[in-house]
Design a protein around this motif. Structure first.
Motif, PDB file in Angstrom:
ATOM      1  N   MET A  22       0.816  -1.180   0.000  1.00 49.31           N
ATOM      2  CA  MET A  22       0.000   0.000   0.000  1.00 49.31           C
ATOM      3  C   MET A  22       0.877   1.267   0.000  1.00 49.31           C
ATOM      4  O   MET A  22       1.330   1.641  -1.055  1.00 49.31           O
ATOM      5  N   PHE A  23       1.001   1.917   1.182  1.00 54.05           N
ATOM      6  CA  PHE A  23       1.838   3.112   1.287  1.00 54.05           C
ATOM      7  C   PHE A  23       3.226   2.717   1.735  1.00 54.05           C
ATOM      8  O   PHE A  23       3.409   1.905   2.627  1.00 54.05           O
ATOM      9  N   ARG A  24       4.164   3.283   1.064  1.00 53.28           N
ATOM     10  CA  ARG A  24       5.539   3.069   1.509  1.00 53.28           C
ATOM     11  C   ARG A  24       5.911   4.175   2.482  1.00 53.28           C
ATOM     12  O   ARG A  24       5.220   5.205   2.578  1.00 53.28           O
ATOM     13  N   THR A  25       6.984   4.025   3.167  1.00 49.55           N
ATOM     14  CA  THR A  25       7.458   4.998   4.152  1.00 49.55           C
ATOM     15  C   THR A  25       7.768   6.328   3.479  1.00 49.55           C
ATOM     16  O   THR A  25       7.457   7.395   4.011  1.00 49.55           O
ATOM     17  N   SER A  26       8.331   6.286   2.293  1.00 49.56           N
ATOM     18  CA  SER A  26       8.652   7.530   1.590  1.00 49.56           C
ATOM     19  C   SER A  26       7.385   8.301   1.223  1.00 49.56           C
ATOM     20  O   SER A  26       7.376   9.538   1.234  1.00 49.56           O
ATOM     21  N   ASP A  27       6.312   7.577   0.875  1.00 52.73           N
ATOM     22  CA  ASP A  27       5.046   8.248   0.566  1.00 52.73           C
ATOM     23  C   ASP A  27       4.503   8.978   1.787  1.00 52.73           C
ATOM     24  O   ASP A  27       4.028  10.122   1.701  1.00 52.73           O
ATOM     25  N   ILE A  28       4.571   8.338   2.927  1.00 50.46           N
ATOM     26  CA  ILE A  28       4.073   8.936   4.163  1.00 50.46           C
ATOM     27  C   ILE A  28       4.911  10.165   4.531  1.00 50.46           C
ATOM     28  O   ILE A  28       4.383  11.200   4.932  1.00 50.46           O
ATOM     29  N   VAL A  29       6.221  10.053   4.364  1.00 51.90           N
ATOM     30  CA  VAL A  29       7.110  11.183   4.657  1.00 51.90           C
ATOM     31  C   VAL A  29       6.799  12.344   3.717  1.00 51.90           C
ATOM     32  O   VAL A  29       6.714  13.507   4.142  1.00 51.90           O
ATOM     33  N   LEU A  30       6.615  12.060   2.424  1.00 48.13           N
ATOM     34  CA  LEU A  30       6.318  13.117   1.460  1.00 48.13           C
ATOM     35  C   LEU A  30       4.969  13.772   1.751  1.00 48.13           C
ATOM     36  O   LEU A  30       4.818  14.992   1.622  1.00 48.13           O
TER      37      LEU A  30
ATOM     38  N   ALA B 252       3.591  14.021   4.720  1.00 46.91           N
ATOM     39  CA  ALA B 252       3.813  14.825   5.927  1.00 46.91           C
ATOM     40  C   ALA B 252       4.529  16.128   5.584  1.00 46.91           C
ATOM     41  O   ALA B 252       4.191  17.200   6.109  1.00 46.91           O
ATOM     42  N   VAL B 253       5.501  16.062   4.680  1.00 44.63           N
ATOM     43  CA  VAL B 253       6.217  17.267   4.261  1.00 44.63           C
ATOM     44  C   VAL B 253       5.271  18.221   3.537  1.00 44.63           C
ATOM     45  O   VAL B 253       5.293  19.442   3.756  1.00 44.63           O
ATOM     46  N   MET B 254       4.408  17.690   2.666  1.00 47.49           N
ATOM     47  CA  MET B 254       3.457  18.535   1.937  1.00 47.49           C
ATOM     48  C   MET B 254       2.460  19.194   2.882  1.00 47.49           C
ATOM     49  O   MET B 254       2.140  20.376   2.737  1.00 47.49           O
ATOM     50  N   VAL B 255       1.956  18.431   3.853  1.00 44.09           N
ATOM     51  CA  VAL B 255       1.003  18.988   4.810  1.00 44.09           C
ATOM     52  C   VAL B 255       1.672  20.068   5.651  1.00 44.09           C
ATOM     53  O   VAL B 255       1.105  21.138   5.896  1.00 44.09           O
ATOM     54  N   SER B 256       2.904  19.829   6.119  1.00 49.29           N
ATOM     55  CA  SER B 256       3.599  20.835   6.930  1.00 49.29           C
ATOM     56  C   SER B 256       3.939  22.066   6.084  1.00 49.29           C
ATOM     57  O   SER B 256       3.861  23.204   6.575  1.00 49.29           O
TER      58      SER B 256
ATOM     59  N   THR C 102       2.820  27.672   4.862  1.00 48.79           N
ATOM     60  CA  THR C 102       2.402  28.687   3.883  1.00 48.79           C
ATOM     61  C   THR C 102       1.186  29.443   4.389  1.00 48.79           C
ATOM     62  O   THR C 102       1.115  30.674   4.281  1.00 48.79           O
ATOM     63  N   TYR C 103       0.220  28.740   4.938  1.00 49.01           N
ATOM     64  CA  TYR C 103      -0.966  29.375   5.486  1.00 49.01           C
ATOM     65  C   TYR C 103      -0.597  30.315   6.628  1.00 49.01           C
ATOM     66  O   TYR C 103      -1.097  31.444   6.714  1.00 49.01           O
TER      67      TYR C 103
END
Length: 123
Positions: free
Chosen positions: A1-9, A11-15, A20-21
């Protein structure tokens, strides 16, 4: 399903989106503060202009002459006579100032150059 790199990416996008907000919100607050200060400055400048106009009106020579005539008796005002003028020898000696006491050298305050700072007070 999700790899660790996907989860990290994710998290980076959300942060990054949250950052930005936050920066956008702070910039809008600063802009509102600048607009408030500019409005306040405009109000103060308008007040200064109004006070200058009032001062010009109050210090008109014709108005002052009229007031002097009205209150002449109460203020004991009299025209200046020629015998009221005195010579420089008749004047009392000028008191010593702190500048003369603290000045270095024999010249005192007379050797000091006047302050050449230009301010916005005199036009």
């Amino acid at each position: 399903m999700f790899r660790t790199s996907d989860i990290v990416l994710i998290a980076v996008m959300v942060s990054a989106a949250a950052m930005t907000y936050k920066i956008k919100r702070e910039a809008e607050e600063q802009r509102a503060q600048v607009h408030y200060l500019q409005a306040q400055i405009r109000t103060e400048e308008d007040t200064i202009d109004l006070l200058k106009a009032d001062w010009s009106l109050l210090t008109q020579p014709a108005r002052l002459q009229k007031l002097a005539d009205i209150y002449k008796a109460q203020l004991n005002l009299e025209p200046v006579d020629g015998h009221q003028f005195v010579t420089l020898d008749d004047l009392p000696a000028r008191p010593v100032t702190i500048e003369e006491l603290t000045a270095d050298g024999s010249g005192g305050a007379a050797d000091a150059q006047p302050d050449q700072t230009i301010t916005g007070a005199v036009r």
